[in-house]
Design a protein around this motif. Structure first.
Motif, PDB file in Angstrom:
ATOM      1  N   PRO A 104     -28.674  21.946 -13.728  1.00  6.03           N
ATOM      2  CA  PRO A 104     -28.198  23.307 -13.976  1.00  6.03           C
ATOM      3  C   PRO A 104     -28.477  24.534 -12.900  1.00  6.03           C
ATOM      4  CG  PRO A 104     -28.702  22.680 -15.947  1.00  6.03           C
ATOM      5  CD  PRO A 104     -29.523  21.640 -15.024  1.00  6.03           C
ATOM      6  N   GLY A 105     -27.793  25.123 -12.488  1.00  2.00           N
ATOM      7  CA  GLY A 105     -27.767  26.306 -11.506  1.00  2.00           C
ATOM      8  C   GLY A 105     -28.142  25.812 -10.058  1.00  2.00           C
ATOM      9  N   ALA A 133     -32.056  16.342 -15.201  1.00  2.00           N
ATOM     10  CA  ALA A 133     -30.748  16.536 -14.193  1.00  2.00           C
ATOM     11  C   ALA A 133     -29.815  15.602 -14.559  1.00  2.00           C
ATOM     12  CB  ALA A 133     -30.865  16.636 -12.781  1.00  2.00           C
ATOM     13  N   THR A 134     -28.661  15.854 -14.346  1.00  2.00           N
ATOM     14  CA  THR A 134     -27.581  14.898 -14.361  1.00  2.00           C
ATOM     15  C   THR A 134     -27.596  13.717 -13.428  1.00  2.00           C
ATOM     16  OG1 THR A 134     -26.158  16.094 -15.745  1.00  2.00           O
ATOM     17  CG2 THR A 134     -24.998  14.215 -15.090  1.00  2.00           C
ATOM     18  N   TYR A 135     -27.725  12.547 -13.542  1.00  2.00           N
ATOM     19  CA  TYR A 135     -27.935  11.519 -12.401  1.00  2.00           C
ATOM     20  C   TYR A 135     -26.516  11.102 -12.194  1.00  2.00           C
ATOM     21  CZ  TYR A 135     -32.750  12.100 -12.048  1.00  2.00           C
ATOM     22  OH  TYR A 135     -33.976  12.920 -12.028  1.00  2.00           O
ATOM     23  N   TYR A 136     -26.045  10.827 -10.893  1.00  2.00           N
ATOM     24  CA  TYR A 136     -24.776  10.392 -10.454  1.00  2.00           C
ATOM     25  C   TYR A 136     -25.102   9.020  -9.536  1.00  2.00           C
ATOM     26  CZ  TYR A 136     -22.895  14.772 -12.438  1.00  2.00           C
ATOM     27  OH  TYR A 136     -22.532  15.857 -13.114  1.00  2.00           O
ATOM     28  N   CYS A 137     -24.306   8.066  -9.781  1.00  2.00           N
ATOM     29  CA  CYS A 137     -24.195   6.897  -8.734  1.00  2.00           C
ATOM     30  C   CYS A 137     -23.322   7.231  -7.829  1.00  2.00           C
ATOM     31  CB  CYS A 137     -24.146   5.417  -9.452  1.00  2.00           C
ATOM     32  SG  CYS A 137     -22.870   5.146 -10.395  1.00  2.00           S
ATOM     33  N   ASN A 138     -23.140   6.433  -6.611  1.00  2.00           N
ATOM     34  CA  ASN A 138     -22.556   7.071  -5.474  1.00  2.00           C
ATOM     35  C   ASN A 138     -22.422   5.480  -4.575  1.00  2.00           C
ATOM     36  OD1 ASN A 138     -22.616   7.411  -2.352  1.00  2.00           O
ATOM     37  ND2 ASN A 138     -21.648   9.377  -3.300  1.00  2.00           N
ATOM     38  N   LEU A 139     -21.129   5.257  -4.546  1.00  2.00           N
ATOM     39  CA  LEU A 139     -20.895   3.651  -3.743  1.00  2.00           C
ATOM     40  C   LEU A 139     -20.126   3.861  -2.732  1.00  2.00           C
ATOM     41  CD1 LEU A 139     -22.508   3.014  -6.638  1.00  2.00           C
ATOM     42  CD2 LEU A 139     -20.765   1.156  -6.669  1.00  2.00           C
ATOM     43  N   ARG A 140     -20.258   3.451  -1.843  1.00  2.00           N
ATOM     44  CA  ARG A 140     -19.323   3.263  -0.681  1.00  2.00           C
ATOM     45  C   ARG A 140     -18.564   2.040  -0.577  1.00  2.00           C
ATOM     46  NH1 ARG A 140     -16.505   6.213   3.179  1.00  2.00           N
ATOM     47  NH2 ARG A 140     -18.668   7.220   3.491  1.00  2.00           N
TER      48      ARG A 140
END
Length: 120
Positions: free
Chosen positions: A41-42, A91-98
Motif C-alpha cells: 500500500p502506498g 504486499a500483494t504479489y503478482y506473477c508476470n509471464l512473457r
C-alpha cells in the motif's frame, strides 16, 4: 488468451515461510520469462524475482538469500518460495509471464495478485 491462477498467499508470522504458485493455462506456443512482482500500500510495484526460459534467475536486493524462484515448464507454472519472512514483505504479489503466441508474437500477462501478510 492465457489464464493465470495464483495461489499460496496468506498470513504468516515473522520468520515463517510461504510458497506461491502461478499456473498458466490456455493456448500459446511457450512461456519465456516468468517473474514475481509485489506492491505494498502506498508504494510502487517492484520486482521480486525473475527466471528466464533457460533457468537463469535474478532477485530484488531486499529478498536475496531469502526467496527462491523456480519454474516447471511441463506445468506452465512458476513458484516463489519465501523464507525468513519479514513484516516489510507484506504486499500483494503478482506473477508476470512473457507469453509467446503461436504466430511468435508475444505479450505480457499478469496475475490478479495474491495477498501475503507477515505479522505476529
Amino acid at each position: 488468451q492465457v489464464q493465470l491462477v495464483e495461489s499460496g498467499g496468506g498470513l504468516v508470522q515473522p520468520g515463517g515461510s510461504l510458497r506461491l504458485s502461478c499456473a498458466a493455462s490456455g493456448s500459446f506456443f511457450r512461456i519465456n520469462e516468468m517473474g514475481w512482482y509485489r506492491q505494498a500500500p502506498g508504494k510502487e510495484r517492484e520486482l521480486v524475482a525473475g527466471i528466464s526460459s533457460g533457468g537463469g534467475t535474478n532477485y530484488g536486493d531486499s529478498v536475496k538469500g531469502r526467496f527462491t524462484i523456480s519454474r516447471d515448464n511441463a506445468k506452465n507454472t512458476v513458484y516463489l518460495q519465501m523464507s525468513s519472512l519479514k513484516p516489510e514483505d507484506t504486499a500483494t504479489y503478482y506473477c508476470n509471464l512473457r507469453i509467446i503466441r503461436w504466430d511468435r508474437g508475444s505479450y505480457v500477462a499478469w496475475g490478479r495478485g495474491t495477498q501475503v501478510t507477515v505479522s505476529s
